[in-house]
Write a protein that holds these residues in place. Structure first.
Motif, PDB file in Angstrom:
ATOM      1  N   ALA A 129      34.761  29.371  43.721  1.00 20.53           N
ATOM      2  CA  ALA A 129      35.020  30.519  44.598  1.00 20.53           C
ATOM      3  C   ALA A 129      36.497  30.872  44.486  1.00 20.53           C
ATOM      4  N   VAL A 130      36.797  32.063  43.992  1.00 19.01           N
ATOM      5  CA  VAL A 130      38.178  32.500  43.794  1.00 19.01           C
ATOM      6  C   VAL A 130      38.559  33.501  44.878  1.00 19.01           C
ATOM      7  N   LEU A 131      39.861  33.714  45.023  1.00 15.57           N
ATOM      8  CA  LEU A 131      40.357  34.679  46.001  1.00 15.57           C
ATOM      9  C   LEU A 131      39.936  36.092  45.608  1.00 15.57           C
ATOM     10  N   ARG A 132      39.648  36.907  46.608  1.00 14.45           N
ATOM     11  CA  ARG A 132      39.151  38.259  46.360  1.00 14.45           C
ATOM     12  C   ARG A 132      40.176  39.279  46.833  1.00 14.45           C
ATOM     13  N   GLY A 133      40.340  40.377  46.059  1.00  8.02           N
ATOM     14  CA  GLY A 133      41.203  41.483  46.467  1.00  8.02           C
ATOM     15  C   GLY A 133      42.074  41.998  45.338  1.00  8.02           C
ATOM     16  N   VAL A 134      42.625  43.183  45.551  1.00  2.00           N
ATOM     17  CA  VAL A 134      43.481  43.840  44.553  1.00  2.00           C
ATOM     18  C   VAL A 134      44.710  42.991  44.263  1.00  2.00           C
ATOM     19  N   ARG A 135      45.247  42.375  45.278  1.00  2.00           N
ATOM     20  CA  ARG A 135      46.438  41.535  45.119  1.00  2.00           C
ATOM     21  C   ARG A 135      46.217  40.440  44.071  1.00  2.00           C
ATOM     22  N   TYR A 136      45.061  39.807  44.100  1.00  4.85           N
ATOM     23  CA  TYR A 136      44.777  38.717  43.167  1.00  4.85           C
ATOM     24  C   TYR A 136      44.435  39.241  41.780  1.00  4.85           C
ATOM     25  N   ALA A 137      43.901  40.465  41.725  1.00  2.00           N
ATOM     26  CA  ALA A 137      43.663  41.097  40.431  1.00  2.00           C
ATOM     27  C   ALA A 137      44.991  41.416  39.757  1.00  2.00           C
ATOM     28  N   LEU A 138      45.960  41.905  40.523  1.00  2.00           N
ATOM     29  CA  LEU A 138      47.292  42.195  39.973  1.00  2.00           C
ATOM     30  C   LEU A 138      47.967  40.922  39.474  1.00  2.00           C
ATOM     31  N   ALA A 139      47.808  39.837  40.201  1.00  2.00           N
ATOM     32  CA  ALA A 139      48.423  38.570  39.791  1.00  2.00           C
ATOM     33  C   ALA A 139      47.877  38.106  38.443  1.00  2.00           C
ATOM     34  N   ASP A 140      46.608  38.423  38.149  1.00  3.15           N
ATOM     35  CA  ASP A 140      46.022  38.027  36.865  1.00  3.15           C
ATOM     36  C   ASP A 140      46.507  38.884  35.701  1.00  3.15           C
ATOM     37  N   LEU A 141      47.119  40.018  35.978  1.00  9.17           N
ATOM     38  CA  LEU A 141      47.565  40.920  34.909  1.00  9.17           C
ATOM     39  C   LEU A 141      49.019  40.705  34.493  1.00  9.17           C
ATOM     40  N   ARG A 142      49.682  39.705  35.070  1.00 11.82           N
ATOM     41  CA  ARG A 142      51.097  39.481  34.756  1.00 11.82           C
ATOM     42  C   ARG A 142      51.375  39.268  33.282  1.00 11.82           C
ATOM     43  N   SER A 143      50.619  38.385  32.607  1.00 11.82           N
ATOM     44  CA  SER A 143      50.908  38.117  31.192  1.00 11.82           C
ATOM     45  C   SER A 143      50.663  39.332  30.319  1.00 11.82           C
ATOM     46  N   SER A 144      49.642  40.112  30.645  1.00 12.45           N
ATOM     47  CA  SER A 144      49.365  41.320  29.876  1.00 12.45           C
ATOM     48  C   SER A 144      50.526  42.304  29.997  1.00 12.45           C
ATOM     49  N   CYS A 145      51.048  42.457  31.193  1.00 10.40           N
ATOM     50  CA  CYS A 145      52.159  43.386  31.419  1.00 10.40           C
ATOM     51  C   CYS A 145      53.446  42.889  30.766  1.00 10.40           C
TER      52      CYS A 145
END
Length: 190
Positions: A129-145
């Motif tokens: 069970a992972v955290l849900r929300g836009v905030r956590y989606a943004l955190a996953d995009l750090r390396s791509s950015c």
């Protein structure tokens, strides 16, 4: 003849030379490796790493945004602390689905303590069970950015002549990468 006139006389007609030097007409000299192969290698390396980071992040982003998996609430039951020599801390708890009310035992986010409750998204396989929300989606995009920003800088340095189109394109790419990285970094803080 004064020193300033002598300096002006000897520097007339000379152009500043780059890493490989320049010929009389201003065209770059140097090996093909300096001018083409090295920047091409960097473009392929950083471009490949950026693409891999995006491909790796897409499933996690979709999960955090609720496009896959099951929405619900996670209550952390226990966490083990292996110490400094062991593997990462593991946590487990009870996930309760918002839709059906069904309770499932699953892995929990390891930053919580037993008894903590958080809004979560259960993976499609039901294992975590992972955290849900836009905030956590943004955190996953750090390396791509980060890769996008570095790629923009390499292109801005390598592409000559610097036309308005090149400047606008690399500036936009670099800005998106930098803003995305900063947003992901802030999102991952807490």
């Amino acid at each position: 003849m004064s020193p300033s006139r002598r300096a002006a006389r000897t520097s007339r007609g000379r152009r500043p030379s780059g890493p490989g030097g320049t010929s009389r007409d201003g065209t770059p000299r140097g090996s093909i490796g300096d001018r083409i192969l090295w920047p091409l290698f960097l473009l392929v390396l950083i471009g490949g790493m950026t693409v891999l980071a995006v491909v790796d992040a897409v499933p996690r982003v979709r999960l955090a945004l609720g496009q896959t998996g099951t929405s619900g609430t996670m209550t952390v039951s226990w966490c083990d602390d292996p110490g400094s020599d062991g593997p990462r801390r593991r946590c487990e708890g009870t996930f309760v689905s918002d839709a059906t009310g069904e309770a499932v035992v699953a892995g929990a986010v390891n930053t919580f303590e037993p008894g903590d409750v958080y809004s979560a998204q259960l993976t499609p396989d039901g294992g975590r069970a992972v955290l849900r929300g836009v905030r956590y989606a943004l955190a996953d995009l750090r390396s791509s950015c980060t890769g996008l920003f570095i790629l923009a800088m390499i292109l801005a340095i390598w592409i000559r002549p610097l036309t308005r189109t090149v400047i606008v394109a690399t500036s936009a790419m670099g800005t998106v990468g930098l803003v995305g990285w900063i947003a992901g970094w802030i999102a991952s803080l807490g």
